[in-house]
Design an enzyme around this catalytic site. Structure first.
Site, PDB file in Angstrom:
ATOM      1  N   SER A 178     -61.080 -17.627 -39.188  1.00 26.89           N
ATOM      2  CA  SER A 178     -61.689 -16.407 -39.702  1.00 26.89           C
ATOM      3  C   SER A 178     -60.624 -15.503 -40.319  1.00 26.89           C
ATOM      4  O   SER A 178     -59.850 -15.982 -41.155  1.00 26.89           O
ATOM      5  CB  SER A 178     -62.457 -15.709 -38.571  1.00 26.89           C
ATOM      6  OG  SER A 178     -63.259 -14.694 -39.088  1.00 26.89           O
ATOM      7  N   ASP A 274     -71.003 -20.877 -44.381  1.00 24.95           N
ATOM      8  CA  ASP A 274     -70.341 -20.124 -43.314  1.00 24.95           C
ATOM      9  C   ASP A 274     -71.203 -18.931 -42.869  1.00 24.95           C
ATOM     10  O   ASP A 274     -71.613 -18.103 -43.684  1.00 24.95           O
ATOM     11  CB  ASP A 274     -68.999 -19.633 -43.840  1.00 24.95           C
ATOM     12  CG  ASP A 274     -68.218 -18.866 -42.806  1.00 24.95           C
ATOM     13  OD1 ASP A 274     -67.278 -19.434 -42.246  1.00 24.95           O
ATOM     14  OD2 ASP A 274     -68.559 -17.693 -42.543  1.00 24.95           O
ATOM     15  N   HIS A 341     -69.483 -20.528 -37.893  1.00 26.08           N
ATOM     16  CA  HIS A 341     -68.221 -19.887 -38.277  1.00 26.08           C
ATOM     17  C   HIS A 341     -67.242 -20.409 -37.229  1.00 26.08           C
ATOM     18  O   HIS A 341     -66.742 -19.671 -36.394  1.00 26.08           O
ATOM     19  CB  HIS A 341     -68.407 -18.365 -38.222  1.00 26.08           C
ATOM     20  CG  HIS A 341     -67.264 -17.582 -38.775  1.00 26.08           C
ATOM     21  ND1 HIS A 341     -66.816 -17.719 -40.066  1.00 26.08           N
ATOM     22  CD2 HIS A 341     -66.473 -16.633 -38.220  1.00 26.08           C
ATOM     23  CE1 HIS A 341     -65.810 -16.872 -40.265  1.00 26.08           C
ATOM     24  NE2 HIS A 341     -65.580 -16.213 -39.158  1.00 26.08           N
TER      25      HIS A 341
HETATM   26  C1  NAG Z   1     -74.751 -13.613 -37.897  1.00 31.67           C
HETATM   27  O1  NAG Z   1     -75.834 -12.777 -37.575  1.00 31.67           O
HETATM   28  C2  NAG Z   1     -76.689 -13.278 -36.557  1.00 31.67           C
HETATM   29  C3  NAG Z   1     -77.881 -12.343 -36.438  1.00 31.67           C
HETATM   30  O2  NAG Z   1     -77.479 -11.049 -36.235  1.00 31.67           O
HETATM   31  C4  NAG Z   1     -75.889 -13.398 -35.266  1.00 31.67           C
HETATM   32  O3  NAG Z   1     -76.705 -13.932 -34.251  1.00 31.67           O
HETATM   33  C5  NAG Z   1     -74.688 -14.299 -35.505  1.00 31.67           C
HETATM   34  O4  NAG Z   1     -73.884 -14.331 -34.339  1.00 31.67           O
HETATM   35  C6  NAG Z   1     -73.862 -13.772 -36.665  1.00 31.67           C
HETATM   36  N1  NAG Z   1     -72.789 -14.719 -36.918  1.00 31.67           N
HETATM   37  C7  NAG Z   1     -71.564 -14.353 -37.296  1.00 31.67           C
HETATM   38  C8  NAG Z   1     -70.537 -15.403 -37.411  1.00 31.67           C
HETATM   39  O5  NAG Z   1     -71.267 -13.201 -37.547  1.00 31.67           O
END
Ligand code: NAG
Ligand code: NAG
Ligand code: NAG
Ligand code: NAG
Length: 390
Positions: A178, A274, A341
């Site tokens: 990241s 991603d 990610h």
């Molecule tokens: C992306 O957003 C979703 C919904 O809010 C969340 O569950 C998820 O952890 C987020 N992922 C990242 C990598 O930020």
């Protein structure tokens, strides 16, 4: 009888868990007090920190450095907020009891889950500057008492590790996930300069290939954000000069623009879909006040058809951008279609029986083969054409 089978099932599941997942070691924090003399400090002025697990056996003269991730701060208010937590202050890192870090995946000390690097000197560099280790502003902010010194931290920690033996390394890797993956790309050639000329030095950037894409409403959110980061932290002078002299300097915060200028061999691990980039570059929260995207952001199978089409277009743009980077014979890559990610410090992502594979290789095997030149081929692209939950 049923009880017997149940017991056997529970037992074999336990056994499998034990065999597949050796316990991840926890490693003590090292606070680099001497760095404050050079003004190499976290946002709040506290000294920087890392976690080091010494190598042994054949790994004695090999070093793997992993940089922690955690986004960026692009405004004084955000950086101030950050300075009150572990991503901006080693004082706050030490409040965690015990102040250790769990070494999984690429930092694991067990050959079963980290076959190539388990006995190397393994280091996790804590992230406390908010600029992917590029900032260097001499003046301390008079109102907030904030320090923007990421590049100085990187140098101070590399100098210290050099003294601890890295200056005699035969093998070395700079890695990260990241914002730490971006740090890896932006600091890769600098890292090279701390190592002996005849050492095998390479960089592994995971989930750090942030593309310069527009939001769903056509605005340039990520580009503007990176521009604010570079301006606030005074990063320009620490980005590769060959890039900053060729274009608007803050654009050199984007891997697509800077990777062609990096000389040190690099391996890039990323998903074309991603989840951070979908969450923040494509659909930043302020563009979705009704939170119509929340379920889709959490799980691809919950997206509506129109959301899927938008995500698909993002993946196509990602691949186009990635493949558009000037090709380079020494570059390796592992591009997935997983809506994740992922972290190379997660054992299940790095090397495990349940880890994702492309062409029958886990990420750990693909990276190891590339690093040691065991095979000629090192470009892994998931043929699955859509975003998937993995
Ligand atoms: C992306 O957003 C979703 C919904 O809010 C969340 O569950 C998820 O952890 C987020 N992922 C990242 C990598 O930020
Ligand atoms: C880590 O710190 C703890 C507590 O200070 C100490 O007991 C332990 O010996 C340390 N471990 C190593 C490997 O230095
Ligand atoms: C400050 O940080 C907290 C969590 O660490 C977050 O919930 C809050 O939104 C942040 N505030 C600002 C202004 O960024
Ligand atoms: C996805 O949809 C299912 C079925 O509607 C729901 O039960 C689940 O909570 C959703 N998952 C997420 C992460 O939103």
């Amino acid at each position: 009888m049923a009880n017997f089978w149940l017991a056997l099932l529970v037992f074999s599941t336990m056994l499998r868990a034990i065999v597949v997942q050796p316990q991840e070691p926890t490693v003590n924090i090292t606070i680099l007090h001497s760095a404050t003399a050079e003004g190499a400090v976290c946002l709040d002025g506290s000294p920087p920190a890392y976690h080091l697990d010494m190598g042994h056996g054949s790994g004695l003269r090999s070093w793997i450095i992993t940089i922690e991730g955690g986004g960026w701060c692009d405004k004084i208010s955000n950086c101030y907020n950050r300075s009150n937590g572990r991503l901006g202050s080693s004082t706050k890192m030490q409040l965690q009891q015990p102040p250790t870090y769990t070494f999984g995946g690429i930092l694991h000390n067990d050959p079963k889950t980290n076959p190539d690097f388990y006995n190397w000197n393994r280091v996790l560099v804590r992230y406390c500057d908010g600029s992917s280790f590029t900032g260097d502003v001499e003046d301390v902010d008079p109102d907030t008492k904030l320090y923007y010194r990421g590049a100085r931290i990187f140098k101070a920690i590399m100098d210290d590790l050099s003294q601890k033996g890295m200056r005699n390394a035969e093998n070395a890797i700079l890695s990260g996930t990241s914002a730490g993956g971006l740090s890896t790309i932006l600091n890769c050639d600098k890292f090279r300069s701390f190592l002996p000329e005849n050492a095998r030095v390479k960089c592994v950037a995971n989930a750090g290939f942030f593309i310069n894409a527009k939001t769903i409403s056509g605005t340039s959110y990520i580009q503007e954000m990176y521009n604010r980061v570079v301006t606030l932290h005074g990063s320009t002078k620490n980005l590769p000069p060959s890039c900053t002299s060729a274009m608007e300097p803050s654009l050199c915060f984007f891997p697509q623009n800077v990777v062609p200028y990096v000389h040190t061999p690099m391996f890039i691990i990323n998903s074309a879909y991603d989840s951070w980039q979908i969450n923040s570059t494509l659909v930043p929260a302020y563009l979705d006040p009704q939170r119509a995207w929340d379920h889709c952001k959490a799980q691809i199978s919950n997206c509506t058809l129109s959301q899927r089409i938008i995500i698909q277009a993002f993946g196509v743009e990602f691949l186009k951008t990635f493949m558009g980077v000037t090709p380079c014979y020494t570059r390796g890559y592992f591009i997935t279609s997983c809506h994740t990610h992922g972290r190379i410090m997660w054992t299940n992502y790095w090397f495990n029986t349940i880890s994702l594979t492309i062409l029958d290789k886990t990420i750990a095997e693909a990276v190891g083969d590339w690093y040691f030149d065991r095979v000629g081929f090192h470009q892994h692209l998931d043929p699955y054409p859509f975003a998937k939950d993995c």
